[in-house]
Design an enzyme around this catalytic site. Sequence first.
Site, PDB file in Angstrom:
ATOM      1  N   ASP A   7       1.089  -0.705   9.269  1.00  0.00           N
ATOM      2  CA  ASP A   7       1.437   0.632  10.109  1.00  0.00           C
ATOM      3  C   ASP A   7       2.878   0.863  10.212  1.00  0.00           C
ATOM      4  O   ASP A   7       3.414   1.856   9.797  1.00  0.00           O
ATOM      5  CB  ASP A   7       0.953   0.028  11.704  1.00  0.00           C
ATOM      6  CG  ASP A   7       0.924   1.265  12.372  1.00  0.00           C
ATOM      7  OD1 ASP A   7       0.863   2.694  11.930  1.00  0.00           O
ATOM      8  OD2 ASP A   7       0.487   1.173  13.675  1.00  0.00           O
ATOM      9  N   ILE A  41       0.670  -1.167   0.032  1.00  0.00           N
ATOM     10  CA  ILE A  41       0.006   0.072  -0.015  1.00  0.00           C
ATOM     11  C   ILE A  41       0.796   1.346   0.007  1.00  0.00           C
ATOM     12  O   ILE A  41       0.409   2.470  -0.620  1.00  0.00           O
ATOM     13  CB  ILE A  41      -0.928  -0.109   1.261  1.00  0.00           C
ATOM     14  CG1 ILE A  41      -1.977   1.152   0.910  1.00  0.00           C
ATOM     15  CG2 ILE A  41      -0.175   0.192   2.614  1.00  0.00           C
ATOM     16  CD1 ILE A  41      -3.374   0.875   1.760  1.00  0.00           C
ATOM     17  N   THR A  66      -6.490  -8.183   9.337  1.00  0.00           N
ATOM     18  CA  THR A  66      -6.059  -9.593   8.933  1.00  0.00           C
ATOM     19  C   THR A  66      -4.683 -10.064   9.154  1.00  0.00           C
ATOM     20  O   THR A  66      -4.401 -11.284   8.602  1.00  0.00           O
ATOM     21  CB  THR A  66      -6.700  -9.915   7.438  1.00  0.00           C
ATOM     22  OG1 THR A  66      -5.900  -9.099   6.782  1.00  0.00           O
ATOM     23  CG2 THR A  66      -8.076  -9.426   7.118  1.00  0.00           C
TER      24      THR A  66
HETATM   25  N1  AR6 Z   1       0.791  -3.053   2.287  1.00  0.00           N
HETATM   26  C1  AR6 Z   1      -0.344  -3.657   2.007  1.00  0.00           C
HETATM   27  N2  AR6 Z   1      -0.813  -4.817   2.891  1.00  0.00           N
HETATM   28  C2  AR6 Z   1       0.176  -5.025   3.932  1.00  0.00           C
HETATM   29  C3  AR6 Z   1       1.355  -4.611   4.059  1.00  0.00           C
HETATM   30  C4  AR6 Z   1       1.698  -3.487   3.068  1.00  0.00           C
HETATM   31  N3  AR6 Z   1       2.686  -2.813   3.185  1.00  0.00           N
HETATM   32  N4  AR6 Z   1       1.873  -5.116   5.081  1.00  0.00           N
HETATM   33  C5  AR6 Z   1       1.206  -6.003   5.410  1.00  0.00           C
HETATM   34  N5  AR6 Z   1      -0.218  -5.973   4.812  1.00  0.00           N
HETATM   35  P1  AR6 Z   1      -1.623  -5.886   9.719  1.00  0.00           P
HETATM   36  P2  AR6 Z   1      -3.815  -5.818  11.521  1.00  0.00           P
HETATM   37  C6  AR6 Z   1      -1.273  -6.891   5.155  1.00  0.00           C
HETATM   38  O1  AR6 Z   1      -0.765  -6.709  10.798  1.00  0.00           O
HETATM   39  O2  AR6 Z   1      -4.096  -7.106  11.634  1.00  0.00           O
HETATM   40  C7  AR6 Z   1       0.300  -3.406  13.562  1.00  0.00           C
HETATM   41  O3  AR6 Z   1       1.431  -3.727  14.429  1.00  0.00           O
HETATM   42  C8  AR6 Z   1      -1.269  -8.143   6.057  1.00  0.00           C
HETATM   43  O4  AR6 Z   1      -0.536  -9.232   5.068  1.00  0.00           O
HETATM   44  O5  AR6 Z   1      -0.604  -4.763   9.279  1.00  0.00           O
HETATM   45  O6  AR6 Z   1      -4.917  -4.818  11.493  1.00  0.00           O
HETATM   46  C9  AR6 Z   1      -0.645  -2.376  14.302  1.00  0.00           C
HETATM   47  O7  AR6 Z   1       0.219  -1.182  14.898  1.00  0.00           O
HETATM   48  C10 AR6 Z   1      -2.720  -8.381   6.448  1.00  0.00           C
HETATM   49  O8  AR6 Z   1      -3.312  -8.837   5.329  1.00  0.00           O
HETATM   50  O9  AR6 Z   1      -2.867  -5.235  10.599  1.00  0.00           O
HETATM   51  C11 AR6 Z   1      -1.708  -2.900  15.239  1.00  0.00           C
HETATM   52  O10 AR6 Z   1      -0.785  -3.313  16.365  1.00  0.00           O
HETATM   53  C12 AR6 Z   1      -3.051  -6.884   6.386  1.00  0.00           C
HETATM   54  O11 AR6 Z   1      -2.157  -6.177   5.751  1.00  0.00           O
HETATM   55  C13 AR6 Z   1      -1.828  -4.299  14.367  1.00  0.00           C
HETATM   56  O12 AR6 Z   1      -0.451  -4.656  13.721  1.00  0.00           O
HETATM   57  C14 AR6 Z   1      -3.264  -6.495   7.704  1.00  0.00           C
HETATM   58  O13 AR6 Z   1      -2.176  -6.802   8.628  1.00  0.00           O
HETATM   59  C15 AR6 Z   1      -3.132  -4.344  13.427  1.00  0.00           C
HETATM   60  O14 AR6 Z   1      -3.044  -5.459  12.972  1.00  0.00           O
END
Ligand code: AR6
Length: 174
Positions: free
Chosen positions: A37, A14, A126
């Site tokens: 994040d 993203i 997710t």
């Molecule tokens: N671009 C797009 N999607 C991504 C990227 C990226 N660069 N990196 C990971 N994903 P997550 P959550 C996907 O863990 O579950 C953080 O520590 C990933 O494969 O980023 O909402 C925050 O500070 C997954 O499908 O977010 C919170 O503490 C999706 O993005 C916590 O994680 C979401 O994964 C939030 O957890």
Amino acid sequence: MTTHPEITLVRGDITEQHADVLVNAANSSLLGGGGVDGAIHRRGGPEILAACRDLRASHYGKGLPTGQAVATTAGRLHAKHVVHTVGPVWSRTQDRSALLASCYRESLRLASELGARTVAFPAISTGVYGWPLDDGARIAVRTVREAAFLPVTEVRFVLFDEEAYARFDEALTT
Ligand code: AR6
């Protein structure tokens, strides 16, 4: 007349997207973390964290509640704003899907207030938060389909891997 946004799917990171708003799957501290994040703060630079700290100090001393959304600068990212939303942690015993839907809806509402036409979302909750991808995809697609927040005309889901892309594609075609 109600105008619903067009939904598109992209496989990728993203932080490489060009859109008016990039949505961050944040946590309630707003002070960064892993996953999306971490990537957003790394690529976007320190301006985003500084804006998050200001928001915490001025409005969210106890943290941003789950399901809500706030906007900051997008720093060096190819966007006008980053909207930070806090997804729910997956629970086996409790149905938290209304909170996940709220993340998508409140982010779109805020994006529309900011005048955004294009909004890019990750698959909120997710990753670290453990939400099953198929269900997370269904909730995301359903909520965006029900939304009509002009001037938002394109909602892009940016899926990091093949599995996430496949689940969103299924949700979109069923
Ligand atoms: N671009 C797009 N999607 C991504 C990227 C990226 N660069 N990196 C990971 N994903 P997550 P959550 C996907 O863990 O579950 C953080 O520590 C990933 O494969 O980023 O909402 C925050 O500070 C997954 O499908 O977010 C919170 O503490 C999706 O993005 C916590 O994680 C979401 O994964 C939030 O957890």
